[in-house]
Enzyme design. Structure first.
Site, PDB file in Angstrom:
ATOM      1  N   THR A  40       0.783  -1.111  -0.039  1.00  0.00           N
ATOM      2  CA  THR A  40      -0.045   0.414  -0.164  1.00  0.00           C
ATOM      3  C   THR A  40       1.047   1.053  -0.153  1.00  0.00           C
ATOM      4  O   THR A  40       0.636   1.884  -0.997  1.00  0.00           O
ATOM      5  CB  THR A  40      -0.644   0.002   0.895  1.00  0.00           C
ATOM      6  N   HIS A  43       1.654   2.225  -3.605  1.00  0.00           N
ATOM      7  CA  HIS A  43       1.710   2.733  -4.581  1.00  0.00           C
ATOM      8  C   HIS A  43       1.142   4.101  -3.978  1.00  0.00           C
ATOM      9  O   HIS A  43       1.378   5.113  -4.939  1.00  0.00           O
ATOM     10  CB  HIS A  43      -0.244   2.477  -3.918  1.00  0.00           C
TER      11      HIS A  43
HETATM   12 ZN    ZN Z   1       0.038  -3.343   5.470  1.00  0.00          ZN
END
Ligand code: ZN
Length: 341
Positions: A40, A43
């Site tokens: 994440t 990203h």
């Molecule tokens: Zn995570």
């Protein structure tokens, strides 16, 4: 304090000085010791389509951490200064329909630290006291700092019937590798782990996989282990379209497929042949069940049947953020943690 900040809607994270957070009456202030780096965060670092649609700079990145409590708000009586803690990073209104029906993990109004509000790649973080999870003395800050992704793996594995099962795990990044060890501890009969990356397959073997193979060899391994019927349980950890199709194909009739990997775009699925006529049960995994998953995780660690340590492959300072992101994208890293204090 020092923090890794997404300053503007563009690529990169900046290590900079920001004010220490202040806490509300129902919050606690935590000195961050360790923080896990996650896909994440990549990203957000890359500022891809998902990140630019979701996040509103400026904010401090990072959502996996452990540390010690240095200040508590006036209304907090559940945790004291000095406590060693980690926290559930998904912040949900405890009065919502979903919280009150045991489904807080899928509340659409969830706000995630390091995504929707300031996160933990910093010397201090403010958290609602209700999200705090205490660490046993025997649990290190290193392990405390990866409870979030470990919890994803516990949630994925333990919502299936693992004892005695032939389990196929597609994708052996850190969460897939955790899942191998959890399924082993939970009494799986045989675990087949797949990945295209030899480093990750070696990690899966170390975590207890009976077979760790390239996806091209998965069918033979699953059929050999299951008397030709297919896997009782498949944990799909990759989000790769070919792996998703393989998950459905190699699950036995009436089997279960728990899906955690997030496909980058729409996948064409033949629902009739791939799912319906096989009688498959599909379960979408979001975060960690609050707080069933957390209790299970702490008890597995306490019992000593599951050791996540081999999954941590790199320890870096916040200054090495570019190297950390590069390592994750290379696929050659297990879990990377920032050592902050
Ligand atoms: Zn995570």
């Amino acid at each position: 304090m020092k923090a890794l900040v997404k300053r503007a809607p563009e690529r990169g994270l900046t290590l900079t000085e920001v004010p220490e957070p202040t806490i509300r009456d129902d919050e606690v202030l935590i000195r961050v010791r360790r923080a896990g780096v996650c896909g994440t965060d990549v990203h957000i670092y890359e500022w891809d389509a998902w990140a630019s649609a979701r996040c509103k700079p400026p904010f401090i990145c990072g959502h996996e951490f452990a540390g010690d409590v240095v200040q508590v708000g006036a209304l907090v009586d559940s945790v004291a200064v000095g406590a060693r803690v980690t926290a559930e990073g998904h912040i949900v209104d405890e009065h919502s329909l979903f919280s009150r029906t045991g489904n807080a993990h899928v509340d659409p109004a969830t706000r995630i630290i390091g995504v929707d509000r300031d996160g933990c790649f910093a010397e201090y973080i403010a958290m609602p006291a209700s999200n705090i999870w205490p660490l046993d003395d025997a649990v290190s800050f290193d392990i405390g700092g990866i409870h979030d992704p470990m919890g994803n793996a516990f949630h994925t594995a333990l919502t299936a019937d693992i004892p005695g099962a032939v389990v196929l795990i597609t994708g052996c990044g850190p969460i897939g590798a955790f899942a191998v060890g959890i399924c082993k501890a939970a009494g799986a009969a045989h675990i087949i782990a797949t990945d295209v990356n030899p480093t990750r397959l070696a990690l899966a073997r170390r975590m207890g996989a009976n077979d760790a193979v390239h996806p091209d060899a998965a069918r033979d391994a699953v059929m050999a282990a299951s008397g030709g019927h297919g896997a009782d349980v498949v944990l799909e950890m990759s989000g790769v379209p070919s792996a998703v199709h393989q998950a459905f194909a190699l699950a036995r009739p009436a089997g279960r497929v728990n899906m955690l990997g997030i496909p980058a775009k729409t996948i064409d699925v033949d629902f009739a042949s791939e799912i319906i006529f096989k009688g498959l049960t599909i379960y979408g995994v979001v975060g960690r069940r609050m707080y069933d998953t957390w209790h299970q995780m702490s008890r597995f660690l306490r019992a000593g049947h599951f050791d996540p340590t081999p999954v941590i492959t790199h320890r870096l300072p916040l200054e090495a953020v570019d190297e950390a992101m590069h390592l994750i994208k290379s696929g050659e890293a297990g879990k990377i943690i920032f050592e902050i204090a």
